[in-house]
Motif scaffolding. Structure first.
Motif, PDB file in Angstrom:
ATOM      1  N   LEU A 140       5.779 -11.268 -12.382  1.00 26.20           N
ATOM      2  CA  LEU A 140       4.816 -11.911 -11.492  1.00 26.20           C
ATOM      3  C   LEU A 140       5.492 -12.546 -10.285  1.00 26.20           C
ATOM      4  O   LEU A 140       4.895 -12.607  -9.199  1.00 26.20           O
ATOM      5  N   ARG A 141       6.728 -13.027 -10.451  1.00 25.96           N
ATOM      6  CA  ARG A 141       7.428 -13.583  -9.294  1.00 25.96           C
ATOM      7  C   ARG A 141       7.634 -12.529  -8.218  1.00 25.96           C
ATOM      8  O   ARG A 141       7.603 -12.824  -7.020  1.00 25.96           O
ATOM      9  N   LEU A 142       7.841 -11.280  -8.633  1.00 26.45           N
ATOM     10  CA  LEU A 142       7.994 -10.202  -7.658  1.00 26.45           C
ATOM     11  C   LEU A 142       6.708  -9.970  -6.879  1.00 26.45           C
ATOM     12  O   LEU A 142       6.741  -9.426  -5.770  1.00 26.45           O
ATOM     13  N   LEU A 143       5.574 -10.373  -7.449  1.00 24.33           N
ATOM     14  CA  LEU A 143       4.275 -10.200  -6.790  1.00 24.33           C
ATOM     15  C   LEU A 143       3.772 -11.502  -6.181  1.00 24.33           C
ATOM     16  O   LEU A 143       2.604 -11.586  -5.782  1.00 24.33           O
ATOM     17  N   ASP A 144       4.651 -12.525  -6.110  1.00 21.10           N
ATOM     18  CA  ASP A 144       4.268 -13.848  -5.611  1.00 21.10           C
ATOM     19  C   ASP A 144       3.189 -14.489  -6.486  1.00 21.10           C
ATOM     20  O   ASP A 144       2.392 -15.306  -6.010  1.00 21.10           O
ATOM     21  N   GLY A 145       3.162 -14.115  -7.752  1.00 20.75           N
ATOM     22  CA  GLY A 145       2.208 -14.698  -8.686  1.00 20.75           C
ATOM     23  C   GLY A 145       2.861 -15.785  -9.538  1.00 20.75           C
ATOM     24  O   GLY A 145       4.043 -16.103  -9.380  1.00 20.75           O
ATOM     25  N   GLU A 146       2.081 -16.349 -10.434  1.00 21.68           N
ATOM     26  CA  GLU A 146       2.591 -17.406 -11.297  1.00 21.68           C
ATOM     27  C   GLU A 146       1.986 -17.266 -12.686  1.00 21.68           C
ATOM     28  O   GLU A 146       0.878 -16.737 -12.853  1.00 21.68           O
ATOM     29  N   LEU A 147       2.721 -17.722 -13.678  1.00 24.68           N
ATOM     30  CA  LEU A 147       2.278 -17.681 -15.068  1.00 24.68           C
ATOM     31  C   LEU A 147       2.452 -19.065 -15.670  1.00 24.68           C
ATOM     32  O   LEU A 147       3.542 -19.655 -15.582  1.00 24.68           O
ATOM     33  N   VAL A 148       1.385 -19.587 -16.267  1.00 32.34           N
ATOM     34  CA  VAL A 148       1.405 -20.913 -16.879  1.00 32.34           C
ATOM     35  C   VAL A 148       1.002 -20.779 -18.339  1.00 32.34           C
ATOM     36  O   VAL A 148      -0.007 -20.142 -18.664  1.00 32.34           O
ATOM     37  N   THR A 149       1.800 -21.352 -19.225  1.00 28.30           N
ATOM     38  CA  THR A 149       1.475 -21.383 -20.655  1.00 28.30           C
ATOM     39  C   THR A 149       1.264 -22.833 -21.054  1.00 28.30           C
ATOM     40  O   THR A 149       1.948 -23.733 -20.557  1.00 28.30           O
ATOM     41  N   GLU A 150       0.345 -23.055 -21.963  1.00 26.57           N
ATOM     42  CA  GLU A 150       0.027 -24.434 -22.342  1.00 26.57           C
ATOM     43  C   GLU A 150      -0.517 -24.489 -23.764  1.00 26.57           C
ATOM     44  O   GLU A 150      -1.131 -23.534 -24.252  1.00 26.57           O
ATOM     45  N   HIS A 151      -0.262 -25.599 -24.420  1.00 26.99           N
ATOM     46  CA  HIS A 151      -0.839 -25.882 -25.732  1.00 26.99           C
ATOM     47  C   HIS A 151      -2.152 -26.633 -25.532  1.00 26.99           C
ATOM     48  O   HIS A 151      -2.207 -27.643 -24.826  1.00 26.99           O
ATOM     49  N   PRO A 179      -5.624 -28.850 -26.523  1.00 27.72           N
ATOM     50  CA  PRO A 179      -5.831 -30.054 -27.348  1.00 27.72           C
ATOM     51  C   PRO A 179      -6.246 -29.735 -28.784  1.00 27.72           C
ATOM     52  O   PRO A 179      -5.940 -30.511 -29.706  1.00 27.72           O
ATOM     53  N   ASP A 180      -6.955 -28.610 -29.008  1.00 28.38           N
ATOM     54  CA  ASP A 180      -7.410 -28.284 -30.357  1.00 28.38           C
ATOM     55  C   ASP A 180      -6.331 -27.589 -31.185  1.00 28.38           C
ATOM     56  O   ASP A 180      -6.600 -27.125 -32.295  1.00 28.38           O
ATOM     57  N   GLY A 181      -5.127 -27.484 -30.640  1.00 31.62           N
ATOM     58  CA  GLY A 181      -4.050 -26.839 -31.377  1.00 31.62           C
ATOM     59  C   GLY A 181      -3.859 -25.384 -31.008  1.00 31.62           C
ATOM     60  O   GLY A 181      -2.931 -24.744 -31.517  1.00 31.62           O
ATOM     61  N   GLY A 182      -4.718 -24.868 -30.134  1.00 24.40           N
ATOM     62  CA  GLY A 182      -4.578 -23.484 -29.715  1.00 24.40           C
ATOM     63  C   GLY A 182      -3.539 -23.325 -28.609  1.00 24.40           C
ATOM     64  O   GLY A 182      -2.828 -24.274 -28.258  1.00 24.40           O
ATOM     65  N   PHE A 183      -3.493 -22.133 -28.084  1.00 22.27           N
ATOM     66  CA  PHE A 183      -2.492 -21.816 -27.063  1.00 22.27           C
ATOM     67  C   PHE A 183      -3.165 -20.998 -25.966  1.00 22.27           C
ATOM     68  O   PHE A 183      -4.040 -20.162 -26.246  1.00 22.27           O
ATOM     69  N   GLY A 184      -2.780 -21.243 -24.727  1.00 23.94           N
ATOM     70  CA  GLY A 184      -3.396 -20.538 -23.608  1.00 23.94           C
ATOM     71  C   GLY A 184      -2.366 -20.027 -22.613  1.00 23.94           C
ATOM     72  O   GLY A 184      -1.287 -20.581 -22.457  1.00 23.94           O
ATOM     73  N   VAL A 185      -2.740 -18.937 -21.957  1.00 23.06           N
ATOM     74  CA  VAL A 185      -1.914 -18.342 -20.910  1.00 23.06           C
ATOM     75  C   VAL A 185      -2.800 -18.153 -19.685  1.00 23.06           C
ATOM     76  O   VAL A 185      -3.880 -17.561 -19.781  1.00 23.06           O
ATOM     77  N   ARG A 186      -2.336 -18.667 -18.554  1.00 23.57           N
ATOM     78  CA  ARG A 186      -3.073 -18.514 -17.307  1.00 23.57           C
ATOM     79  C   ARG A 186      -2.153 -17.920 -16.253  1.00 23.57           C
ATOM     80  O   ARG A 186      -0.985 -18.291 -16.153  1.00 23.57           O
ATOM     81  N   THR A 187      -2.709 -17.020 -15.462  1.00 29.69           N
ATOM     82  CA  THR A 187      -1.915 -16.416 -14.398  1.00 29.69           C
ATOM     83  C   THR A 187      -2.772 -16.197 -13.184  1.00 29.69           C
ATOM     84  O   THR A 187      -4.002 -16.005 -13.270  1.00 29.69           O
ATOM     85  N   ARG A 188      -2.125 -16.245 -12.033  1.00 28.29           N
ATOM     86  CA  ARG A 188      -2.782 -16.010 -10.749  1.00 28.29           C
ATOM     87  C   ARG A 188      -1.934 -15.000  -9.976  1.00 28.29           C
ATOM     88  O   ARG A 188      -0.750 -15.227  -9.751  1.00 28.29           O
ATOM     89  N   ILE A 189      -2.560 -13.886  -9.574  1.00 28.11           N
ATOM     90  CA  ILE A 189      -1.841 -12.815  -8.905  1.00 28.11           C
ATOM     91  C   ILE A 189      -2.495 -12.544  -7.557  1.00 28.11           C
ATOM     92  O   ILE A 189      -3.677 -12.208  -7.510  1.00 28.11           O
ATOM     93  N   PRO A 190      -1.765 -12.699  -6.455  1.00 27.64           N
ATOM     94  CA  PRO A 190      -2.338 -12.315  -5.150  1.00 27.64           C
ATOM     95  C   PRO A 190      -2.749 -10.839  -5.197  1.00 27.64           C
ATOM     96  O   PRO A 190      -1.982  -9.961  -5.582  1.00 27.64           O
ATOM     97  N   ALA A 191      -3.994 -10.579  -4.822  1.00 23.63           N
ATOM     98  CA  ALA A 191      -4.577  -9.253  -5.019  1.00 23.63           C
ATOM     99  C   ALA A 191      -4.519  -8.453  -3.726  1.00 23.63           C
ATOM    100  O   ALA A 191      -5.337  -8.641  -2.824  1.00 23.63           O
ATOM    101  N   ARG A 192      -3.542  -7.573  -3.635  1.00 23.49           N
ATOM    102  CA  ARG A 192      -3.486  -6.646  -2.505  1.00 23.49           C
ATOM    103  C   ARG A 192      -4.367  -5.460  -2.800  1.00 23.49           C
ATOM    104  O   ARG A 192      -4.303  -4.887  -3.879  1.00 23.49           O
ATOM    105  N   SER A 193      -5.182  -5.080  -1.840  1.00 21.66           N
ATOM    106  CA  SER A 193      -6.077  -3.936  -2.046  1.00 21.66           C
ATOM    107  C   SER A 193      -5.291  -2.648  -2.048  1.00 21.66           C
ATOM    108  O   SER A 193      -4.297  -2.488  -1.335  1.00 21.66           O
ATOM    109  N   GLU A 194      -5.731  -1.691  -2.851  1.00 19.93           N
ATOM    110  CA  GLU A 194      -5.096  -0.388  -2.908  1.00 19.93           C
ATOM    111  C   GLU A 194      -5.412   0.383  -1.639  1.00 19.93           C
ATOM    112  O   GLU A 194      -6.538   0.390  -1.158  1.00 19.93           O
ATOM    113  N   THR A 195      -4.384   0.996  -1.029  1.00 23.15           N
ATOM    114  CA  THR A 195      -4.593   1.780   0.196  1.00 23.15           C
ATOM    115  C   THR A 195      -4.183   3.196  -0.071  1.00 23.15           C
ATOM    116  O   THR A 195      -3.310   3.453  -0.891  1.00 23.15           O
TER     117      THR A 195
END
Length: 391
Positions: A362-373, A375-391
């Motif tokens: 994701l760093r190669l795409l200028d994106g980011e990845l966030v992992t977090e625990h 409150p209910d004891g579960g686990f989450g993964v969030r990511t944001r990727i700049p979306a370049r349109s296909e040409t």
């Protein structure tokens, strides 16, 4: 890690190569300086003008040193070496000091400029030519008996030496290019060998898994679980063939069409559900065509997150949410924490490299990845990727 080792080795080679060149140039400069004060060698000298000689003095000694000592940096700073050596030679000739073997340093400096000067080569050649023209005019004004053709012949000698240095520079560049091409061929051959090894080792076992899962469906009363295993195996084989084609650098234009896309995320969720993991997929916004690497990155995030959920939180509700924005793509994967009602299942061992690999992707795409625990004891993964349109 291997890449860091290679970079370190190259740095050390460059360092020692520079030291070796500097040592050779320093030895040459020292030798020429010593020989410059040997009277019997004074007949071997670069000389133009033929003015009446004057006795040597302290200035003659300084100019002799200035014609040979700068050769110590002729490879590293060829323009500086030529400027100092050429100026000292011109002053030595204009002041009509006795000839010295150290004046050969002018020839060596001109050759070094042709062989090692990387930038402003034309400017350096023009400045040197102008300087020589000034010297010729000064010598003529001081009563030099040399004719115009003598000055021209000396200049042509210097031009030939410069050309020889330039030819050596081109030869070294061609040799470096040949070595680079040979290294590329060697790397391609090694990649092909690794691809063959992957094919022989991985494909065999995954194919056996698919065949056994298909056979088990006809001998067991339960088919859902075996169907999921079979489907996972076929997906793995398809992606493995695509990756092997990339590794072998075959130039197959259909490779991008076989790469997983956003459309395959629904299949990942369904496959997880068939494997016993309660998974749900939700999408917000209008889905747009994205660049291949963007869709592949989103697919890998969901794939890794679902795999981790099945390993470390088996049987717990898992949600996959896609947010389609005009300028970026957001992906969220989260699983619930334990509620005491889910039967404990042994966790599957993990290498712990999946999330780190995703962060690098994701760093190669200028994106980011966030992992977090959660409150209910579960686990989450969030990511944001700049979306370049296909040409």
């Amino acid at each position: 890690m291997f890449a860091n080792v290679v970079r370190s080795a190259r740095s050390w080679l460059d360092f020692w190569g520079t030291r070796s060149t500097l040592a050779k140039d320093s030895a040459l400069a020292a030798s020429l300086t010593l020989l410059g004060f040997v009277p019997t060698l004074s007949t071997i000298a670069a000389r133009i003008g033929d003015l009446a000689e004057r006795p040597s003095d302290a200035a003659a000694v300084v100019l002799t040193l200035a014609q040979s000592a700068p050769l110590a940096v002729r490879s590293r700073w060829p323009a500086l070496c030529l400027a100092v050596t050429g100026t000292a030679f011109a002053l030595h000739q204009a002041l009509a000091y006795p000839p010295t073997f150290a004046s050969i340093g002018l020839y060596l400096a001109v050759y070094a400029a042709g062989a090692h000067q990387a930038r402003f080569r034309r400017g350096l050649a023009a400045a040197s030519t102008a300087g020589y023209a000034v010297l010729a005019v000064v010598l003529h004004g001081l009563g030099s008996p040399s004719r115009v053709q003598d000055f021209v012949a000396f200049y042509l000698t210097l031009a030939v030496i410069w050309t020889a240095g330039a030819a050596m520079r081109r030869w070294r560049a061609d040799e470096a290019e040949r070595r680079r091409l040979s290294a590329d061929v060697a790397r391609a051959a090694e990649r092909a060998r690794i691809a063959r090894e992957l094919h022989d080792v991985v494909t065999h076992h995954v194919t056996a898994m698919v065949v056994q899962a298909d056979a088990a469906q006809f001998t067991s009363g339960t088919t859902a679980g075996f169907a999921a295993i079979s489907d996972s195996g076929r997906r793995a084989l398809t992606e493995l063939r695509h990756l092997l084609g990339v590794l072998e650098a075959t130039g197959d234009s259909g490779g991008a069409d076989r790469a997983p896309t956003l459309a395959g995320i629904a299949g990942l969720v369904e496959n997880a559900r068939l494997s016993g993991q309660p998974a749900e997929l939700t999408e917000h916004g209008e889905q747009r065509p994205r660049a291949v690497d963007v869709e592949l990155a989103a697919y890998r995030v969901v794939q890794e997150a679902l795999t981790n959920a099945m390993k470390h939180a088996p049987g717990r509700r898992t949600t996959v949410t896609l947010h389609h924005h005009p300028d970026h793509l957001a992906v969220e994967v989260a699983n619930d924490g334990p509620d005491g009602t889910v039967q404990a299942v042994p966790a599957v061992p993990s290498g712990g490299r999946g999330l780190d690999g995703l962060r690098r992707r994701l760093r190669l795409l200028d994106g980011e990845l966030v992992t977090e625990h959660r409150p209910d004891g579960g686990f989450g993964v969030r990511t944001r990727i700049p979306a370049r349109s296909e040409t």
